[in-house]
Design an enzyme around this catalytic site. Sequence first.
Site, short mmCIF file in Angstrom:
data_model
loop_
_atom_site.label_atom_id
_atom_site.label_comp_id
_atom_site.label_asym_id
_atom_site.label_seq_id
_atom_site.Cartn_x
_atom_site.Cartn_y
_atom_site.Cartn_z
N LYS A 127 0.83 -1.22 0.00
CA LYS A 127 0.00 0.00 0.00
C LYS A 127 0.86 1.26 0.00
CE LYS A 127 -4.50 -1.61 1.10
NZ LYS A 127 -5.79 -1.41 1.71
N LYS A 209 -6.09 -9.41 -7.85
CA LYS A 209 -7.40 -9.72 -7.27
C LYS A 209 -8.42 -8.65 -7.64
CE LYS A 209 -7.47 -7.61 -2.72
NZ LYS A 209 -8.21 -7.63 -1.50
N LYS A 212 -12.52 -3.41 -4.87
CA LYS A 212 -13.55 -2.37 -4.98
C LYS A 212 -12.97 -1.07 -5.50
CE LYS A 212 -14.75 -3.02 -0.10
NZ LYS A 212 -13.40 -3.05 0.46
#
Length: 346
Positions: A127, A209, A212
């Site tokens: 991240k 993956k 959202k």
Amino acid sequence: MTNEQHTAPVEEKPARKKIILSGIQPTGIFTLGNYIGAVRNWGQLQEDYDCYYFVADLHSLTIRQNPADLRKQTLEAFALLLAAGIDPEKSLVFIQSHVHNHAELGWILMCNSMFGELSRMTQFKDKSAKHADNVNAGLFTYPSLMAADILLYQADLVPVGQDQTQHLEFTRNVATRFNGLYGDVFRLPEAYLPKEGAKIMSLQDPARKMSKSDPNPKARISILDDEASILRKFRSAVTDSEAHVCYREDKPGISNLMTIYSVVTGKSYEAIEDEFDGRGYGDFKTAVGEAVAEELRPIRENFARLMADKKYLEDVYKMGAERAQSISNRTLTKVRKKVGLLAKPF
Ligand code: AQP
């Protein structure tokens, strides 16, 4: 009094149901990945476990959020949990920041988390690379807050995807360290590996993956997409040029679609291979799209009904917060005492 009454067996206390706890970030409308990998299973666990589910709004602050959007998404995420089958009569369902004990225990655990172990977390590395302009301290100490989420409720089991196993291990390490210093305070949680815990991949890049927050809407199925968009997205899913429906490592696109179809219909991979033997990818993609649209239709309808009744949603999250606060007070009071914080005067 009869003899029978004298000899009546003492009623046995029913065994305690194990506590399962999990959270989801309100970073957007849940994807089919969130649904298959998490929320769908959560609903199925409600009969057998004491389930605690929450919207992890504090965690989502580690990435810069638009405040108005975050408020909207938090309410939507809460409604989505109910729409997807979490029953507030059976499960404790709440919004993380409504229970201030999370932040308080989070701080105490941060003071018991080592810089070195936090530095090893791969999610932090991923991240911080992805959001290089905002590598904040919260992103770094995220696992301590996650440990607090779990340990506050003395959870036995935490359903985790492969990407979260390192954080659960971290939670166990922090709890063990704390228990070693202060006596047995925390129950050590175990990973719960759902029967159907498949990882769902992006429809446009099956090596990544489905997320959202993926900026490309074609890469993800939102659980509120209508049938036409679902069919369109599956039709444009990236596959290969072999035109043979089978589950193989070197066919990640088709294998991903097979996983989705298998979870939603309950059919085995062999049965799916037989069903589409000799037929092209077009038929298969349409079948997957139709099955997914059918699975998601009631969620979409429930969601619309729930969002039209804000008062109901407020009542449910208020009730959840009160219960969560009261349950978690037990652990936090013990922790405060152990570490030497003066008892609160109120
Ligand atoms: N693609 C996926 N397949 C299976 N499970 C998935 N989960 C997420 N994506 C997939 C599971 O959903 C739960 C909640 O995830 P989260 O919202 O806390 O964070 P996340 O894993 O970072 O989910 P996203 O969708 O990728 O969100 P963003 O884009 O905001 O980072 C977890 O149990 C997770 O394993």
